[in-house]
Design a protein around this motif. Structure first.
Motif, PDB file in Angstrom:
ATOM      1  N   PRO A  58      22.837   7.871  13.357  1.00 60.99           N
ATOM      2  CA  PRO A  58      21.525   8.413  13.703  1.00 60.99           C
ATOM      3  C   PRO A  58      20.348   7.469  13.481  1.00 60.99           C
ATOM      4  CG  PRO A  58      22.207   9.259  11.586  1.00 60.99           C
ATOM      5  CD  PRO A  58      23.364   8.453  12.113  1.00 60.99           C
TER       6      PRO A  58
ATOM      7  N   HIS B  75      25.039   9.154   6.467  1.00 55.83           N
ATOM      8  CA  HIS B  75      25.311   9.793   7.758  1.00 55.83           C
ATOM      9  C   HIS B  75      26.032   8.872   8.744  1.00 55.83           C
ATOM     10  CE1 HIS B  75      21.379  11.576   6.267  1.00 55.83           C
ATOM     11  NE2 HIS B  75      22.187  12.619   6.245  1.00 55.83           N
ATOM     12  N   GLY B  76      26.418   7.696   8.274  1.00 53.16           N
ATOM     13  CA  GLY B  76      27.286   6.857   9.097  1.00 53.16           C
ATOM     14  C   GLY B  76      26.614   5.923  10.084  1.00 53.16           C
TER      15      GLY B  76
ATOM     16  N   CYS C  79      26.233   2.977   6.762  1.00 50.79           N
ATOM     17  CA  CYS C  79      25.518   3.784   5.780  1.00 50.79           C
ATOM     18  C   CYS C  79      26.421   4.887   5.226  1.00 50.79           C
ATOM     19  CB  CYS C  79      24.273   4.400   6.420  1.00 50.79           C
ATOM     20  SG  CYS C  79      23.348   5.421   5.255  1.00 50.79           S
TER      21      CYS C  79
ATOM     22  N   ASP D  84      17.226   7.481   6.660  1.00 57.15           N
ATOM     23  CA  ASP D  84      16.683   8.368   5.624  1.00 57.15           C
ATOM     24  C   ASP D  84      16.702   7.707   4.254  1.00 57.15           C
ATOM     25  OD1 ASP D  84      15.464  10.711   4.792  1.00 57.15           O
ATOM     26  OD2 ASP D  84      17.357  11.708   4.340  1.00 57.15           O
TER      27      ASP D  84
HETATM   28  S1  FES Z   1      20.385   7.777   5.593  1.00 55.54           S
HETATM   29 FE1  FES Z   1      21.631   6.262   6.564  1.00 55.54          FE
HETATM   30  S2  FES Z   1      22.458   7.283   8.286  1.00 55.54           S
HETATM   31 FE2  FES Z   1      21.168   8.733   7.373  1.00 55.54          FE
END
Ligand code: FES
Length: 103
Positions: free
Chosen positions: A79, A64-65, A61, A45
């Protein structure tokens, strides 16, 4: 190849983003003479992945990891499902250069 001003002053284990020709390039210094270079944008994202952290060869990241292997960009944990864009690099005269000309 484009020179990344300031990267040569980084410490081993440091993760930073640099703007190069309008592209945000993530740089991780993994050894005295070695860097991983990649686009500073998570493929899940779009988060700025350099705000995350590193474990071994993986960058994680902050949003959200998702995990990516910085050596080849491959996804190591969801994800995210698409690989991170990685850039070839080389050191010349002590300065870091990155291959973004075809990006
Ligand atoms: S923006 Fe990187 S895991 Fe969702």
């Amino acid at each position: 190849m484009k020179k990344i001003d300031g990267a040569s002053q980084m410490q081993v284990g440091e993760l930073r983003a640099f703007s190069v020709d309008g592209i945000s390039v993530g740089v991780y210094k993994h050894s005295d003479h070695g860097f991983y270079t990649f686009e500073d944008a998570c493929t899940h994202d779009g988060a700025e992945i350099c705000n995350g952290h590193v474990e071994g060869t993986e960058v994680i990241c902050p949003r959200h990891g998702a995990r990516f292997d910085m050596r080849d960009g491959s996804v190591r944990r969801m994800p995210a499902t698409s690989p991170l864009e990685v850039f070839a690099n080389e050191i010349k005269d002590g300065e870091l250069y990155v291959e973004i000309d075809n990006f």
